[in-house]
Design a protein around this motif. Sequence first.
Motif, PDB file in Angstrom:
ATOM      1  N   VAL A 118       0.862  -1.175   0.000  1.00 34.89           N
ATOM      2  CA  VAL A 118       0.000   0.000   0.000  1.00 34.89           C
ATOM      3  C   VAL A 118       0.900   1.227   0.000  1.00 34.89           C
ATOM      4  N   GLY A 119       0.736   2.091  -1.010  1.00 39.09           N
ATOM      5  CA  GLY A 119       1.584   3.279  -1.126  1.00 39.09           C
ATOM      6  C   GLY A 119       0.788   4.495  -1.539  1.00 39.09           C
ATOM      7  N   TRP A 132      -3.518   5.329   8.761  1.00 43.36           N
ATOM      8  CA  TRP A 132      -4.318   4.475   7.864  1.00 43.36           C
ATOM      9  C   TRP A 132      -4.199   2.996   8.232  1.00 43.36           C
ATOM     10  N   LEU A 133      -3.103   2.663   8.902  1.00 48.66           N
ATOM     11  CA  LEU A 133      -2.877   1.262   9.257  1.00 48.66           C
ATOM     12  C   LEU A 133      -3.973   0.713  10.173  1.00 48.66           C
ATOM     13  N   ASN A 134      -4.508   1.572  11.022  1.00 53.23           N
ATOM     14  CA  ASN A 134      -5.518   1.113  11.970  1.00 53.23           C
ATOM     15  C   ASN A 134      -6.748   0.571  11.241  1.00 53.23           C
ATOM     16  N   ARG A 135      -7.089   1.174  10.109  1.00 51.48           N
ATOM     17  CA  ARG A 135      -8.241   0.698   9.339  1.00 51.48           C
ATOM     18  C   ARG A 135      -7.907  -0.659   8.700  1.00 51.48           C
ATOM     19  N   ILE A 136      -6.685  -0.757   8.175  1.00 53.50           N
ATOM     20  CA  ILE A 136      -6.300  -1.978   7.457  1.00 53.50           C
ATOM     21  C   ILE A 136      -6.167  -3.163   8.402  1.00 53.50           C
ATOM     22  N   ARG A 137      -5.596  -2.934   9.580  1.00 58.81           N
ATOM     23  CA  ARG A 137      -5.393  -4.034  10.521  1.00 58.81           C
ATOM     24  C   ARG A 137      -6.697  -4.634  11.015  1.00 58.81           C
ATOM     25  N   GLY A 138      -7.782  -3.898  10.873  1.00 57.25           N
ATOM     26  CA  GLY A 138      -9.071  -4.408  11.311  1.00 57.25           C
ATOM     27  C   GLY A 138      -9.728  -5.356  10.329  1.00 57.25           C
ATOM     28  N   LEU A 139      -9.182  -5.466   9.133  1.00 54.94           N
ATOM     29  CA  LEU A 139      -9.771  -6.357   8.140  1.00 54.94           C
ATOM     30  C   LEU A 139      -9.532  -7.817   8.511  1.00 54.94           C
ATOM     31  N   GLU A 199      -9.113  -9.847  -3.878  1.00 51.26           N
ATOM     32  CA  GLU A 199     -10.287  -9.408  -3.119  1.00 51.26           C
ATOM     33  C   GLU A 199      -9.881  -8.583  -1.897  1.00 51.26           C
ATOM     34  N   LEU A 200      -8.797  -9.017  -1.209  1.00 49.16           N
ATOM     35  CA  LEU A 200      -8.323  -8.263  -0.057  1.00 49.16           C
ATOM     36  C   LEU A 200      -7.805  -6.893  -0.490  1.00 49.16           C
ATOM     37  N   SER A 201      -7.127  -6.839  -1.624  1.00 53.92           N
ATOM     38  CA  SER A 201      -6.643  -5.553  -2.146  1.00 53.92           C
ATOM     39  C   SER A 201      -7.802  -4.606  -2.403  1.00 53.92           C
ATOM     40  N   GLU A 202      -8.886  -5.141  -2.950  1.00 55.12           N
ATOM     41  CA  GLU A 202     -10.054  -4.309  -3.235  1.00 55.12           C
ATOM     42  C   GLU A 202     -10.671  -3.782  -1.938  1.00 55.12           C
ATOM     43  N   GLU A 203     -10.713  -4.593  -0.893  1.00 58.70           N
ATOM     44  CA  GLU A 203     -11.235  -4.137   0.404  1.00 58.70           C
ATOM     45  C   GLU A 203     -10.381  -3.007   0.964  1.00 58.70           C
ATOM     46  N   ILE A 204      -9.054  -3.136   0.824  1.00 56.11           N
ATOM     47  CA  ILE A 204      -8.154  -2.096   1.327  1.00 56.11           C
ATOM     48  C   ILE A 204      -8.350  -0.803   0.549  1.00 56.11           C
ATOM     49  N   ARG A 205      -8.585  -0.898  -0.762  1.00 60.97           N
ATOM     50  CA  ARG A 205      -8.825   0.302  -1.573  1.00 60.97           C
ATOM     51  C   ARG A 205     -10.064   1.051  -1.106  1.00 60.97           C
ATOM     52  N   HIS A 206     -11.082   0.325  -0.700  1.00 59.36           N
ATOM     53  CA  HIS A 206     -12.297   0.975  -0.201  1.00 59.36           C
ATOM     54  C   HIS A 206     -12.029   1.697   1.117  1.00 59.36           C
ATOM     55  N   LEU A 207     -11.144   1.123   1.950  1.00 60.45           N
ATOM     56  CA  LEU A 207     -10.834   1.736   3.244  1.00 60.45           C
ATOM     57  C   LEU A 207      -9.932   2.953   3.098  1.00 60.45           C
ATOM     58  N   VAL A 208      -8.959   2.886   2.172  1.00 63.46           N
ATOM     59  CA  VAL A 208      -8.014   3.995   1.978  1.00 63.46           C
ATOM     60  C   VAL A 208      -7.987   4.374   0.498  1.00 63.46           C
ATOM     61  N   ASN A 256      -2.627   3.761  -3.303  1.00 65.62           N
ATOM     62  CA  ASN A 256      -2.558   2.718  -4.318  1.00 65.62           C
ATOM     63  C   ASN A 256      -2.314   1.382  -3.622  1.00 65.62           C
ATOM     64  N   VAL A 257      -3.030   0.367  -4.017  1.00 59.74           N
ATOM     65  CA  VAL A 257      -2.919  -0.947  -3.397  1.00 59.74           C
ATOM     66  C   VAL A 257      -2.587  -1.967  -4.487  1.00 59.74           C
ATOM     67  N   TYR A 258      -1.459  -2.653  -4.310  1.00 60.86           N
ATOM     68  CA  TYR A 258      -1.025  -3.630  -5.299  1.00 60.86           C
ATOM     69  C   TYR A 258      -0.652  -4.941  -4.612  1.00 60.86           C
ATOM     70  N   THR A 259      -0.933  -6.040  -5.282  1.00 59.00           N
ATOM     71  CA  THR A 259      -0.338  -7.295  -4.827  1.00 59.00           C
ATOM     72  C   THR A 259       1.149  -7.243  -5.141  1.00 59.00           C
ATOM     73  N   ALA A 260       1.924  -8.120  -4.515  1.00 53.63           N
ATOM     74  CA  ALA A 260       3.375  -8.122  -4.752  1.00 53.63           C
ATOM     75  C   ALA A 260       3.685  -8.364  -6.225  1.00 53.63           C
ATOM     76  N   ALA A 261       2.931  -9.259  -6.861  1.00 52.45           N
ATOM     77  CA  ALA A 261       3.153  -9.546  -8.283  1.00 52.45           C
ATOM     78  C   ALA A 261       2.879  -8.319  -9.148  1.00 52.45           C
ATOM     79  N   GLN A 262       1.821  -7.582  -8.827  1.00 55.42           N
ATOM     80  CA  GLN A 262       1.497  -6.376  -9.592  1.00 55.42           C
ATOM     81  C   GLN A 262       2.554  -5.290  -9.401  1.00 55.42           C
ATOM     82  N   PHE A 263       2.977  -5.103  -8.148  1.00 56.79           N
ATOM     83  CA  PHE A 263       3.959  -4.046  -7.869  1.00 56.79           C
ATOM     84  C   PHE A 263       5.327  -4.402  -8.460  1.00 56.79           C
ATOM     85  N   ARG A 264       5.641  -5.688  -8.477  1.00 54.11           N
ATOM     86  CA  ARG A 264       6.878  -6.134  -9.110  1.00 54.11           C
ATOM     87  C   ARG A 264       6.893  -5.729 -10.584  1.00 54.11           C
TER      88      ARG A 264
END
Length: 374
Positions: A57-58, A75-82, A216-225, A229-237
Motif C-alpha cells: 500500500v503506497g 491508515w494502518l488502523n483501518r487496514i489491521r481491522g480487516l 479481493e483483499l486488495s479491493e477491500e483495502i482500496r475501499h478503506l483507503v 494505491n494498493v497492489y499485490t506483490a506480483a502487480q507491484f513487481r
Amino acid sequence: MISFALKILLSNRGKLITALTGVIFSLVLVNVQGGLYLGLIHKASLLVDHTDADIWVGKHLVENVDLANDIPVEWLNRIRGLEGVALADPYIVQPSIATLPDGGFETLMIIGIDPLSKIGAAWNVDEGGETYVYRPDSITIDRLDARKLGYAQIGDIVEISGHRAKITGFTDGVIGFMTTPYVFTNIDSARQYAQIREGYCSYFLIQAADGVNLNELSEEIRHLVPSANVYTAAQFRKISQDYWMHRTGIGISFGMATVLGLLVGLLMVAQSLYALALDHVNDFATLKAIGAENGQILQVVLVQSCTIAVVGTLIGMGIVWVAETYCSTPLAPIEIPMILRVAGIGLVATICLVASVLPFQRLRRIDPAIVLQG
C-alpha cells in the motif's frame, strides 16, 4: 550422403571455424544479453521480491518501489481491522544524503523497518546480524557499497542528513537497479535520516492470512483507503520493472544488440556454407551426373548446417555456463532461465537452417555437364 557432407565440411577448416564462430557468437550473445537484461530488470523490483509482503500500500500514483511518497501511519488502523489481514506494518523507502569523512557526499536509499515486524528486514546478512533493527542510529549496508562510504568497516560512524549512523552489519549482494546503496535501519532512525515527519512512512506491508484471495483483499483495502494505491506483490513487481524498462529504453537497446548479433551470426554461417558449396561445385555436379536429385543435394547442405549447429551449440553453451558462473555479479547479474537457453538454441538452429537456403539455391542450378568441360 552424410559421409560426403561431413567430408566436404571438414575439407576446409577455415570456413568451418568461421561458421562455428557465427553460431557460437549468436548463442552466447542471445543468452548473455538476455541474462543481463533479466538480471537488471529483476534488480528494479529487488525490495518487492525480498520483503515477504503479499500486498503493498503506497501513495497514489506510485510507479516504482524506490520512488515513494509519504503516507500517514494512521491508515494502518483501518487496514489491521480487516479479517483477511495477518500482518500490516509500516515501511520506509526514501533517499537521503551521507556526508563522508573526506567531505564528499553519497546518495543513499534509506530502508526503515519496524523492529517488531516480521517482514521487510534485510536479507543475505553475512556479518553483524540484524541488530540494526533494535539499536537506534545503527545501519546495515551492502559490502560492495562500503567503498562508496569511504571503505567503511563494522563500527565506523557516518553522518546521514546531519545524524549519526553506526555501521553494525553488512549484507551480501543487495544492490538495486539505481546502484544507490540500500541502507537498512529501524523505522525511527529512518525517519531522521530521510527527514520524514513523525507518524508517516512510505508503504504499508501487508501479509494476508492463509487462504485469502489477494485481489479481493486488495479491493477491500482500496475501499478503506481510497487515497492510496494498493497492489499485490506480483502487480507491484511488474509496475516497478516496467517503469525502468519504459523510462530508460533498456529493452530496446538490449533487443537491438541481440538482433544485430543474430544477423551477424546468420551472415557468417551463410557465407561459410556458400563458400564451401562454390569450392566443391564439381563434386556436386558429379553427384548430379550420376543421378543425385535435388532432395539429396539438400540433404548434404542440411547435414552440414545441423553439424555446425550442434557443435556450435555445445561450445556456445559451455561459454554461456562460464559467463553465468564466473562473470555474474550483484552489480551486473546474469540470470539465464531454462526457457532462455532453449530459445537461444532454437534461434541458432533456425539461423543454420535459413543459412543453408543460399548455397542450396546455387547448387540446385548446377549443370551436370560441367564435369565434362575443361
